[in-house]
Design an enzyme around this catalytic site. Structure first.
Site, PDB file in Angstrom:
ATOM      1  N   VAL A 295       0.862  -1.183   0.000  1.00  0.00           N
ATOM      2  CA  VAL A 295       0.000   0.000   0.000  1.00  0.00           C
ATOM      3  C   VAL A 295       0.894   1.226   0.000  1.00  0.00           C
ATOM      4  O   VAL A 295       1.967   1.232   0.617  1.00  0.00           O
ATOM      5  CB  VAL A 295      -0.946   0.011   1.224  1.00  0.00           C
ATOM      6  CG1 VAL A 295      -1.620   1.363   1.390  1.00  0.00           C
ATOM      7  CG2 VAL A 295      -2.004  -1.074   1.092  1.00  0.00           C
ATOM      8  N   CYS A 296       0.470   2.245  -0.719  1.00  0.00           N
ATOM      9  CA  CYS A 296       1.149   3.535  -0.745  1.00  0.00           C
ATOM     10  C   CYS A 296       2.605   3.354  -1.203  1.00  0.00           C
ATOM     11  O   CYS A 296       2.889   2.606  -2.129  1.00  0.00           O
ATOM     12  CB  CYS A 296       1.033   4.182   0.632  1.00  0.00           C
ATOM     13  SG  CYS A 296       1.352   5.960   0.662  1.00  0.00           S
TER      14      CYS A 296
END
Length: 280
Positions: free
Chosen positions: A150-151
């Site tokens: 994520v991210c």
């Protein structure tokens, strides 16, 4: 609600779902008899697995990058979620939330069903410069059935050589850096390319977690998890992307990343000279 309570609630919901007429593969309850709340015989066999899930912890990571997917993974009946760090000492996030590792890098199972990496800022750059962390990701990632992030966790995967030749996403402000790790940037909330699945910035971890739950179980199971989390976002502002936020706000946030980009590129240059080759 604790993981144990959540799984118990899920079992009760699953038993009811398994007897419902719209869940085609569910076992039907006898006429006039409701399924017992915790009677596992009413569950579709596909709703219980044995997945080994390794979730990386490192100092300075973004807490919500980790917590969103962890909430979803922890609800997978039969799965084991390992919170992995260099040592068993508590790990502090970028907002001073503290996490407790359950296994060290060396103790983590070699053959994972899911390898997950959260993102962050300065902490992510530091992790990209850590040879032990990169070696762990490269080795476990080359063997894992599913590699996810994520991210800016995708940049850490990239530093370990795990995104070359794959489509991927990351936080909108760092999208250009995906090309530096040999990935093809895609502007989407969740991007799934073969056995790589990456999420956009921070809150996209909830979407990624649900997408993986649906992959490992089925849509009804993921919908149960979504309802249990009451995940029905209605943000008070329409400023969640640079396309909808006011230009002044987008410019201000973009400016926050002006030092991050050269730091990542320097860390990548260092990583490329030290990491082992990755075949997958």
């Amino acid at each position: 609600m604790s993981t144990v309570e959540r799984r118990g609630f899920l079992r009760a919901a699953a038993a009811a779902l398994a007897a419902s007429p719209w869940l085609a593969h569910g076992a039907e309850a006898p006429p006039g008899q409701a399924p017992a709340p915790h009677d596992m015989s009413h569950l579709p066999a596909s709703w219980t697995g044995q997945e080994q899930i390794g979730m990386l912890l490192y100092p300075g990571m973004t807490a919500l990058d980790f917590v969103g997917p962890q909430h979803m993974f922890a609800g997978l009946m039969g799965a084991t979620v390992h919170q992995v760090a260099k040592t068993l000492a508590p790990v502090e996030s970028d907002t001073q939330l503290v996490f407790s590792p359950t296994v060290t890098l060396d103790q983590c199972p070699r053959d994972l069903d899911i390898l997950f990496v959260p993102g962050g800022g300065a902490g992510t750059v530091a992790a990209m410069q850590d040879a032990q962390t990169l070696a762990f990701l490269a080795e476990r990632g080359s063997r894992a059935k599913l590699v996810s992030s994520v991210c800016t966790g995708s940049l850490l995967l990239g530093a370990a050589g795990l995104l070359r030749g794959y489509q991927a996403t990351t936080h909108w402000a760092t999208h250009a850096l995906l090309a530096d790790v040999g990935a093809t940037p895609v502007h989407a909330r969740v991007v799934h390319d073969r056995n790589r699945i990456t999420g956009a910035g921070v809150s996209a971890g909830l979407d990624l977690g649900l997408a993986i739950v649906a992959m490992l179980r089925d849509t009804a199971y993921a919908q149960t998890m979504q309802l249990l989390a009451e995940y029905a976002p209605e943000p008070p502002f329409n400023a969640g992307t640079p396309h909808t936020a006011p230009p002044a706000v987008t410019a201000m946030v973009s400016d926050m990343f002006k030092d991050f980009t050269p730091q990542v590129r320097a860390a990548l240059a260092q990583a490329q000279g030290t990491r082992p080759a990755v075949d997958r």
